[in-house]
Structure formats: structure tokens, C-alpha cells
Enzyme design. Sequence first.
Site, PDB file in Angstrom:
ATOM      1  N   PRO A 156       0.823  -1.213   0.000  1.00  0.00           N
ATOM      2  CA  PRO A 156       0.000   0.000   0.000  1.00  0.00           C
ATOM      3  C   PRO A 156       0.861   1.268   0.000  1.00  0.00           C
ATOM      4  O   PRO A 156       1.906   1.296   0.627  1.00  0.00           O
ATOM      5  CB  PRO A 156      -0.781  -0.105   1.313  1.00  0.00           C
TER       6      PRO A 156
ATOM      7  N   LYS B 254       4.114   6.481   4.603  1.00  0.00           N
ATOM      8  CA  LYS B 254       3.439   5.186   4.670  1.00  0.00           C
ATOM      9  C   LYS B 254       3.435   4.596   6.079  1.00  0.00           C
ATOM     10  O   LYS B 254       3.074   3.452   6.272  1.00  0.00           O
ATOM     11  CB  LYS B 254       4.112   4.213   3.682  1.00  0.00           C
TER      12      LYS B 254
END
Length: 266
Positions: free
Chosen positions: A2, A59
Site C-alpha cells: 500500500p 506510509k
Amino acid sequence: MPELPEVETYRRVADGALGRTIVDVDSPDAWFLKGGTTAEDLSATLVGSQFCGTRRIGKLLLLDVAPLAGAAVSPVVGIRFGMTGTLLVDGIDGVGPLLYGPSRRDPSWERWRVALDGGGTLVVHDPRRLGGVTLDPETSDLGPDALDIGVAALAGALCGSSAPLKARLLDQSKVAGIGNLIADETLWRASLSPLRSSVALTSTEVRRLHRHLRATLTDLMARGGSHRGDLIDERHPGGICPKDGSPLARATVGGRTTWWCPTHQA
Ligand SMILES: [Zn+2]
């Protein structure tokens, strides 16, 4: 994957765990605990307390923990999601299947589980185990978040290096949150070659890159993920530029497979 848009979605999902008393912490996979964190540390810090805030740098997802009685400092849990990690609160993840991960759920892929008062859960599910959980993670090694970075800070992140522009954008210590797909999409939209020397960008080009970086991130979050870019369907041999129909070029830049249009990206 992701990338920033997914982790921002996980942050919003994690908001659903705020203010709920933590009754149990299950850290079954020692490999998944990073930075010297132990299962005992996590249980001792979290059980009886609550998550009181969510943040994100690039992230890295940060969950602030309300300090237990007598403690002066608010502990922080940092979660990284690697290639295939998802975060679920009460069984809901908000993102859906990831591009490089299996679409099914498997209890054996639950790397970290927090039980909340009343029967709810916060779970990190990661088939490939490339993510991790850290108590009080070091964040000084991360650059400004890609969604918040200003033009001057972006110029500062790019200067002083003759590294290819894409490699610099992927360097999390310079700008935090840009992964492979977002880098290619942003450079394609900004008409900049990933091979350009970072230091050689003009101020006009830096401003253009900054504008497209923010717009690309905002756009991909609205569309539902970093894999929803306009370039994604053409990332294959024979792929053509959606703007001008030219054959796309491919090379490894910054250690990652890179696609770009040699006609309009200069
Ligand atoms: Zn093109």
C-alpha cells in the site's frame, strides 16, 4: 502497495478504534515486531488504555495511546504495511483487495490483534509479513509527508543530488509516502522524465511537479487507491501513452520497474 492513499484510508479506519478501552493485545508473530519491541511491551503499554489519536507520515501509520495513570508521556504505536498489509477495525478495512496481495482473508495472516471493549478489534492482516509494528517508532528518518510538503521543501528534497528524479522521489528520507506507482503516475502527469537529474530541475519544473504530486495523491485517494492512476493499464510491454499514443519506455530506476512516455516526458 500500500502507498500513501491506502495508509491514509487505514488511518481513517483506525479512527474507529479511538476512545475504546483496549482489553487484550495479541502479538503472535515476533518477526512482525520491529525496533526491539516485544509482545510484553505492547501488552503492558496498551491493555487498560485507549488509542487517543491517529496520524500518518508517508506510509507509516501512528496510533497515539493515552498514557496510563502515572505515565507522563503518550506512547505511540507505529504500523508499517509492507506490500500486502491491511488494517481492519471491527472487520472492515475500507480499501479492499490490494494489487499484489491475495484477495482472501486468512486468520493465520493476522500479525497483530487488539481486542477492544465490547467485542471489537483492530487487526493488522499481512500475508507476506513485510510490514511491522513498533512501539515508539523513530520518525526522524522520514522526510516531509508527500501530501503536505510545500514547494520550497520539495525543492530542498530534490537539490544536492544528481540521482534520477524518480529515485529521489522514492527516497522516504527526502519525501515520505511516494511509492512506485505514484511516482510514475505523478511524473507522467507532470511531463517530467524519471531519468532527469534531480538537481537539474528548474524552479518552474519543481512547481509543476509539486502541483501534480498533490493533485495525483488527492485524485487517487478519491478514486480509491494508488493503483487507480491513468497510466496503470498501460504498464506492460506494448503499452502506449494515454495522452499521445506513443509507445511507453520501461527501465529499472531507483531499483523499481519504471514506465514513462519518452515523447512528452522530458
Ligand atoms: Zn506521452
